[in-house]
Design a protein around this motif. Structure first.
Motif, short mmCIF file in Angstrom:
data_model
loop_
_atom_site.label_atom_id
_atom_site.label_comp_id
_atom_site.label_asym_id
_atom_site.label_seq_id
_atom_site.Cartn_x
_atom_site.Cartn_y
_atom_site.Cartn_z
N CYS A 1 0.82 -1.21 0.00
CA CYS A 1 0.00 0.00 0.00
C CYS A 1 0.85 1.26 0.00
CB CYS A 1 -0.93 0.01 1.21
SG CYS A 1 -2.22 -1.26 1.16
N ALA A 2 2.10 1.16 0.49
CA ALA A 2 2.98 2.33 0.51
C ALA A 2 3.24 2.86 -0.89
CB ALA A 2 4.30 1.98 1.19
N TYR A 3 3.16 1.96 -1.89
CA TYR A 3 3.43 2.38 -3.27
C TYR A 3 2.39 3.38 -3.77
CZ TYR A 3 4.60 2.06 -8.23
OH TYR A 3 4.97 2.36 -9.52
N ILE A 4 1.18 3.31 -3.23
CA ILE A 4 0.13 4.25 -3.63
C ILE A 4 0.52 5.67 -3.26
CG2 ILE A 4 -2.30 4.92 -3.32
CD1 ILE A 4 -2.91 2.00 -2.73
N GLY A 5 1.08 5.83 -2.06
CA GLY A 5 1.42 7.17 -1.60
C GLY A 5 2.77 7.67 -2.07
N SER A 6 3.76 6.79 -2.09
CA SER A 6 5.11 7.23 -2.44
C SER A 6 5.94 6.08 -2.96
CB SER A 6 5.79 7.86 -1.21
OG SER A 6 7.14 8.12 -1.48
N ALA A 7 6.34 6.17 -4.21
CA ALA A 7 7.22 5.15 -4.78
C ALA A 7 8.59 5.20 -4.13
CB ALA A 7 7.35 5.35 -6.29
N VAL A 8 9.01 6.40 -3.70
CA VAL A 8 10.32 6.55 -3.06
C VAL A 8 10.35 5.81 -1.72
CG1 VAL A 8 11.94 8.20 -2.05
CG2 VAL A 8 10.76 8.76 -4.17
N ALA A 9 9.29 5.98 -0.92
CA ALA A 9 9.22 5.31 0.38
C ALA A 9 9.19 3.80 0.21
CB ALA A 9 8.00 5.78 1.15
N PHE A 10 8.42 3.35 -0.78
CA PHE A 10 8.33 1.91 -1.03
C PHE A 10 9.68 1.36 -1.48
CE2 PHE A 10 7.47 -1.83 -3.60
CZ PHE A 10 6.59 -2.52 -2.79
N ASP A 11 10.36 2.08 -2.37
CA ASP A 11 11.68 1.64 -2.84
C ASP A 11 12.67 1.53 -1.68
OD1 ASP A 11 10.77 1.49 -5.41
OD2 ASP A 11 11.55 3.45 -6.01
N ALA A 12 12.57 2.45 -0.73
CA ALA A 12 13.47 2.43 0.42
C ALA A 12 13.26 1.18 1.26
CB ALA A 12 13.26 3.67 1.28
N MET A 13 12.00 0.82 1.49
CA MET A 13 11.70 -0.37 2.28
C MET A 13 12.19 -1.63 1.59
SD MET A 13 7.95 0.23 3.99
CE MET A 13 7.16 0.93 2.55
N LEU A 14 12.04 -1.67 0.27
CA LEU A 14 12.41 -2.88 -0.46
C LEU A 14 13.90 -2.97 -0.74
CD1 LEU A 14 9.39 -3.17 -2.89
CD2 LEU A 14 9.73 -4.20 -0.66
N SER A 15 14.57 -1.84 -0.94
CA SER A 15 16.01 -1.88 -1.13
C SER A 15 16.70 -2.32 0.16
CB SER A 15 16.55 -0.52 -1.56
OG SER A 15 16.31 0.46 -0.57
N SER A 16 16.01 -2.11 1.30
CA SER A 16 16.57 -2.57 2.57
C SER A 16 16.63 -4.09 2.62
CB SER A 16 15.72 -2.06 3.73
OG SER A 16 14.43 -2.64 3.73
N ALA A 17 15.81 -4.76 1.81
CA ALA A 17 15.84 -6.23 1.78
C ALA A 17 17.19 -6.73 1.31
CB ALA A 17 14.73 -6.76 0.88
N ALA A 18 17.74 -6.08 0.27
CA ALA A 18 19.04 -6.51 -0.27
C ALA A 18 20.14 -6.33 0.78
CB ALA A 18 19.38 -5.71 -1.52
N ILE A 19 20.11 -5.22 1.51
CA ILE A 19 21.11 -4.99 2.57
C ILE A 19 20.92 -5.99 3.69
CG2 ILE A 19 22.07 -3.30 4.17
CD1 ILE A 19 20.92 -1.12 2.42
N SER A 20 19.65 -6.27 4.04
CA SER A 20 19.36 -7.20 5.13
C SER A 20 19.89 -8.60 4.81
CB SER A 20 17.85 -7.25 5.39
OG SER A 20 17.37 -5.99 5.81
N VAL A 21 19.78 -9.00 3.54
CA VAL A 21 20.31 -10.31 3.14
C VAL A 21 21.82 -10.34 3.33
CG1 VAL A 21 20.66 -11.88 1.21
CG2 VAL A 21 18.43 -10.83 1.54
N MET A 22 22.51 -9.28 2.88
CA MET A 22 23.97 -9.26 3.03
C MET A 22 24.38 -9.21 4.50
SD MET A 22 25.13 -9.63 0.03
CE MET A 22 26.87 -9.43 0.38
N LEU A 23 23.64 -8.46 5.32
CA LEU A 23 23.93 -8.43 6.75
C LEU A 23 23.71 -9.80 7.38
CD1 LEU A 23 22.33 -5.02 7.84
CD2 LEU A 23 24.76 -5.59 7.80
N SER A 24 22.71 -10.52 6.87
CA SER A 24 22.45 -11.87 7.36
C SER A 24 23.57 -12.82 6.97
CB SER A 24 21.10 -12.37 6.83
OG SER A 24 20.04 -11.54 7.24
N TYR A 25 24.07 -12.69 5.73
CA TYR A 25 25.23 -13.48 5.30
C TYR A 25 26.42 -13.23 6.23
CZ TYR A 25 23.08 -14.41 0.69
OH TYR A 25 22.27 -14.82 -0.33
N LEU A 26 26.55 -11.97 6.62
CA LEU A 26 27.71 -11.53 7.38
C LEU A 26 27.81 -12.23 8.74
CD1 LEU A 26 30.08 -9.56 7.15
CD2 LEU A 26 28.62 -7.81 8.19
N GLN A 27 26.66 -12.53 9.37
CA GLN A 27 26.68 -13.07 10.73
C GLN A 27 27.42 -14.40 10.85
OE1 GLN A 27 25.61 -10.72 12.86
NE2 GLN A 27 25.17 -9.65 10.93
#
Length: 495
Positions: free
Chosen positions: A377-403
């Motif tokens: 639903c965030a995409y309805i209001g702001s594509a920028v906000a939605f992109d930020a939430m989803l780009s965090s997934a890629a970082i979260s995966v790498m941080l998870s690899y790191l552990q």
């Protein structure tokens, strides 16, 4: 006589399979867990799970413009090979640990077993990685909606609204939930099909492809611009560890799962290189792709190269691959929720450990769907906000690899009894290289991708990841610190 020989052969194969299942179950019991899932995953199915999660067609197509505008063909080509090499080293590190602990939960369980004296590490890894899988699935389903929007633009000249695109993303989240509810057999068959689909889906001068430099970022440093192009390669290659999430559903998982982890990156490296070269040789005008109005920029590349009819066919091929990748991400997240609940790291333990008649942990599946519909639903209001939430997934995966890799670097004796897949004397150097690359990529992912930065092009990934880490921290002190002590042995808990 021939029938008798075939019958004897079949009986022999059944006995061998029964022995393999018994060996796999015994190894799981040695880790403290009883077998809850039917072992129906072959090597090709387990490999397909990782291959599907990586999604060469989808990841490279969806993020192709990132590398194209940040370094151009030269950045894409060399960035892909450099990143593939280091991601393969990371895969080898994870495969070695996976062979030692072939159980559901993957990264989370490995951290818990290697550093049982610091349970907060396992808790953070489990929550961070499970959310990363959910967010990656959400991103995939929204991307499917954007591909459909691009097809409407290319074929009919109609531009879908954000509300319509969000509605399609909702439908895809629900569809992913339905498929995952069917169970192991459906996901395994789909993953095998995805391998062949990707292989089947896969002109300029060589000088353009291997030496042409492009910069649409605003940054003056050519080296930094090329590094920004690495993000496309890393984003595409994440997902090899997904094979571990179905380890308890595979025969001889201590061998099959690590082979799938490492093999999926090796195969993706070669297939991705072939696909990327075909895209680069097909580019007609980079400025045209950069200025496109299509929902997915690669649609413009297809349109310029082959015209509207074949462009739509290309979009269909990539879109279907994206559908399968998103389904696989929800497969992984539901298994992670199951593993976390089993160890008291997740609320509603009884519900999240319940399997339906299709052997699917459906509470985890539909929790992923619910989160997906809310965040979409965030995409309805702001594509920028939605992109930020989803780009965090890629970082979260790498941080998870790191552990787990950090533990293997600074506590190399954390594993005493290795599984069949062992790196031997190369283990520590490979882990050091993987650790260094993980740190490098995590820093690169949060740097501004455009200059000068403003509210529209700012990289808000650091805000999204920071927010997620704050939520996990609060959850640890509020609840996890008191309930989570590490893996719970179900052999003594359940009768």
């Amino acid at each position: 006589m021939a029938k008798l020989e075939r019958r004897d052969s079949s009986v022999g194969e059944d006995k061998e399979e029964a022995r393999d299942v018994a060996v796999s179950d015994q190894r799981l019991q040695d880790l403290g867990y009883k077998s809850e899932f039917r072992r129906e995953m072959s090597l090709f199915k387990v490999l397909g799970i990782s291959f599907c999660a990586i999604g060469i067609l989808t990841g490279m197509s969806s993020a192709f413009q990132t590398g194209l505008f940040s370094g151009g063909p030269v950045g894409l080509f060399w960035g892909w090979n450099i990143c593939s090499f280091f991601m393969f080293l990371i895969a080898l590190s994870l495969a070695e640990i996976c062979s030692t602990y072939p159980t559901m939960g993957g990264l989370y369980f490995w951290v818990c077993k290697m550093k049982p004296d610091i349970p907060i590490l396992g808790f953070f890894t489990g929550w961070l990685y499970s959310m990363a899988m959910v967010f990656t699935g959400i991103a995939g389903n929204l991307t499917v909606a954007l591909y459909l929007a691009s097809m409407a633009e290319v074929g009919q000249g109609r531009t879908l609204t954000r509300v319509e695109i969000t509605a399609i993303a909702w439908a895809m989240n629900i569809f992913s939930g339905i498929v995952n509810t069917i169970g192991t057999k459906a996901i395994g068959q789909m993953s095998m099909f995805n391998v062949w689909w990707t292989l089947g889906g896969t002109l300029n001068s060589p000088d353009f492809v291997f030496t042409n430099f492009q910069n649409f970022t605003g940054w003056e440093s050519r080296g930094f611009v090329v590094l920004l192009g690495f993000l496309q390669a890393v984003y595409t290659l994440e997902g090899c560890e997904t094979a571990a999430q179905v380890a308890e559903e595979a025969v001889r998982a201590e061998i099959l799962a690590p082979l799938a982890v490492a093999g999926s990156i090796a195969g993706s490296w070669l297939i991705g290189l072939a696909y990327m070269l075909s895209l680069l040789f097909a580019v007609q005008n980079i400025a045209s792709v950069q200025a496109t109005t299509y929902a997915i920029p690669i649609s413009q590349l297809f349109y310029d190269a082959v015209g509207p009819q074949l462009a739509q066919l290309c979009l269909v091929v990539v879109m279907l691959s994206q559908v399968m990748a998103a389904i696989t991400n929800f497969t992984a997240s539901s298994r992670l929720f199951y593993a976390l609940a089993r160890d008291n790291a997740f609320p509603l333990k009884k519900q999240f450990m319940t399997l339906n008649r299709f052997q699917a942990p459906y509470w985890g599946v539909w929790t992923s769907v619910l989160i997906g519909c809310i965040i979409s639903c965030a995409y309805i209001g702001s594509a920028v906000a939605f992109d930020a939430m989803l780009s965090s997934a890629a970082i979260s995966v790498m941080l998870s690899y790191l552990q787990p890799i950090i533990i293997r670097v600074f506590w190399p004796d954390s594993i005493e009894d290795f599984g069949p897949f062992c790196l031997g004397k190369w283990s520590w150097p490979v882990n050091v290289a993987g650790f260094s690359f993980c740190v490098f990529v995590c820093i690169l992912f949060v740097l501004p991708t455009a200059y000068p930065a403003n509210v529209l092009n700012m990289n808000y990934a650091i805000v999204a990841v920071g927010g997620l880490l704050v939520i996990i921290t609060i959850n640890w002190f509020w609840w996890g610190k008191h309930s989570f002590k590490g893996p719970v042995k179900t052999l003594t808990t359940f009768k």
